[in-house]
Design a protein around this motif. Structure first.
Motif, PDB file in Angstrom:
ATOM      1  N   ARG A 101       0.326  12.286   8.420  1.00  0.00           N
ATOM      2  CA  ARG A 101      -0.331  12.232   7.116  1.00  0.00           C
ATOM      3  C   ARG A 101       0.631  12.148   5.940  1.00  0.00           C
ATOM      4  N   LEU A 102       1.787  12.782   6.022  1.00  0.00           N
ATOM      5  CA  LEU A 102       2.680  12.814   4.867  1.00  0.00           C
ATOM      6  C   LEU A 102       3.255  11.448   4.519  1.00  0.00           C
ATOM      7  N   ASN A 103       3.428  10.588   5.508  1.00  0.00           N
ATOM      8  CA  ASN A 103       3.899   9.238   5.207  1.00  0.00           C
ATOM      9  C   ASN A 103       2.790   8.363   4.652  1.00  0.00           C
ATOM     10  N   GLY A 104       1.559   8.617   5.060  1.00  0.00           N
ATOM     11  CA  GLY A 104       0.463   7.764   4.640  1.00  0.00           C
ATOM     12  C   GLY A 104       0.599   6.381   5.256  1.00  0.00           C
ATOM     13  N   CYS A 105      -0.001   5.426   4.638  1.00  0.00           N
ATOM     14  CA  CYS A 105       0.066   4.033   5.068  1.00  0.00           C
ATOM     15  C   CYS A 105       1.072   3.309   4.173  1.00  0.00           C
ATOM     16  N   PHE A 106       1.984   2.605   4.765  1.00  0.00           N
ATOM     17  CA  PHE A 106       3.021   1.914   4.002  1.00  0.00           C
ATOM     18  C   PHE A 106       2.415   0.929   2.999  1.00  0.00           C
ATOM     19  N   ILE A 107       1.375   0.215   3.409  1.00  0.00           N
ATOM     20  CA  ILE A 107       0.739  -0.761   2.518  1.00  0.00           C
ATOM     21  C   ILE A 107      -0.006  -0.048   1.391  1.00  0.00           C
ATOM     22  N   THR A 108      -0.732   0.999   1.717  1.00  0.00           N
ATOM     23  CA  THR A 108      -1.445   1.766   0.691  1.00  0.00           C
ATOM     24  C   THR A 108      -0.455   2.382  -0.290  1.00  0.00           C
ATOM     25  N   ASN A 109       0.641   2.909   0.231  1.00  0.00           N
ATOM     26  CA  ASN A 109       1.687   3.471  -0.635  1.00  0.00           C
ATOM     27  C   ASN A 109       2.229   2.402  -1.584  1.00  0.00           C
TER      28      ASN A 109
END
Length: 194
Positions: A101-109
Motif C-alpha cells: 500500500r505505501l508505494n501505491g500505483c506508479f501510474i496513479t502516483n
C-alpha cells in the motif's frame, strides 16, 4: 572501439522504476539514482538520457509489466462478472496490504505528481488508464451479452465508475491506516453489477 556496458541496462531500468515508485519523481535526485543503481551518472545519461527520460522509460516498463495481466484476467472464457469482481477485490486488497500500500500505483502516483504539468507523463498516464478501462468495458459488454449484467445497465459508464473507483482505492489505500475503508468501497461498488 566502443566500450561494453559494465551493467545490465534492463536491471538498471527495473531498479530505477522501483526507486521512482517508492519515492516519486521530485524526491528522487540523480545522486539517489547513481547510488541506488550502482552506476555512474555518465552511464545513466548515456544509456537512458536525462532523469526525466529515465522516469518515462520506467513508466513504460511499469505499464508493460502491470497492464497485460489485467487483460488476461478479464478476457477468460465463461462467466465474466466473477472475473470483474476478482479484479476489483484484488485492487482493494493490494491497496490495503501493508506490503504494497505505501508505494501505491506508479501510474496513479505519476498522475497526481506530474501529469498536471508534464505532457509526456500525462500522455503515458492516459494510455495506461485506457488499458485498464477498456478491458473493464469489454468485459461488461460481454457480461451483458451473456445475461450476467442487466440490460438496463450502461457498460461504458459502469466501466468508468469502476476504473475511477480503482484509482481512488489506490490513493486512499496509500494514505489510510484503515484497510476496511478501501475494502468497503470496493464491495459497495460491486453491488452496482447485481
Amino acid at each position: 572501439m566502443a566500450r561494453t556496458k559494465e551493467f545490465d541496462p534492463d536491471a538498471a531500468l527495473q531498479s530505477a522504476l522501483e526507486l521512482f515508485w517508492r519515492r516519486g519523481y521530485e524526491a528522487t535526485s540523480m545522486t539517489d539514482l547513481v547510488e541506488h543503481l550502482g552506476i555512474g551518472r555518465a552511464s545513466i545519461y548515456a544509456t537512458f538520457g536525462s532523469k526525466h527520460e529515465l522516469y518515462l522509460k520506467a513508466m513504460d516498463r511499469y505499464v508493460e509489466l502491470c497492464d497485460p495481466p489485467l487483460l488476461a484476467e478479464l478476457s477468460q472464457p465463461g462467466p465474466v462478472l466473477p472475473a470483474v469482481r476478482a479484479v476489483v477485490r484484488r485492487f482493494a486488497a493490494e491497496a490495503a496490504s501493508p506490503e504494497t500500500r505505501l508505494n501505491g500505483c506508479f501510474i496513479t502516483n505519476t498522475a497526481a505528481e506530474l501529469a498536471p504539468h508534464d505532457t509526456a507523463a500525462a500522455h503515458r498516464v492516459e494510455i495506461s488508464w485506457e488499458r485498464v478501462e477498456t478491458p473493464l468495458y469489454s468485459a461488461l459488454v460481454r457480461a451483458q451479452a451473456q445475461g450476467e449484467l442487466p440490460a438496463d445497465r450502461d457498460p461504458h459508464a459502469l466501466a468508468r465508475l469502476l476504473f475511477v473507483m480503482l484509482q481512488g482505492v489506490r490513493i486512499v489505500g496509500k494514505a489510510s491506516q484503515d484497510p476496511a475503508r478501501v475494502r468497503d468501497a470496493a464491495e459497495q461498488a460491486l453491488t452496482l453489477l447485481d
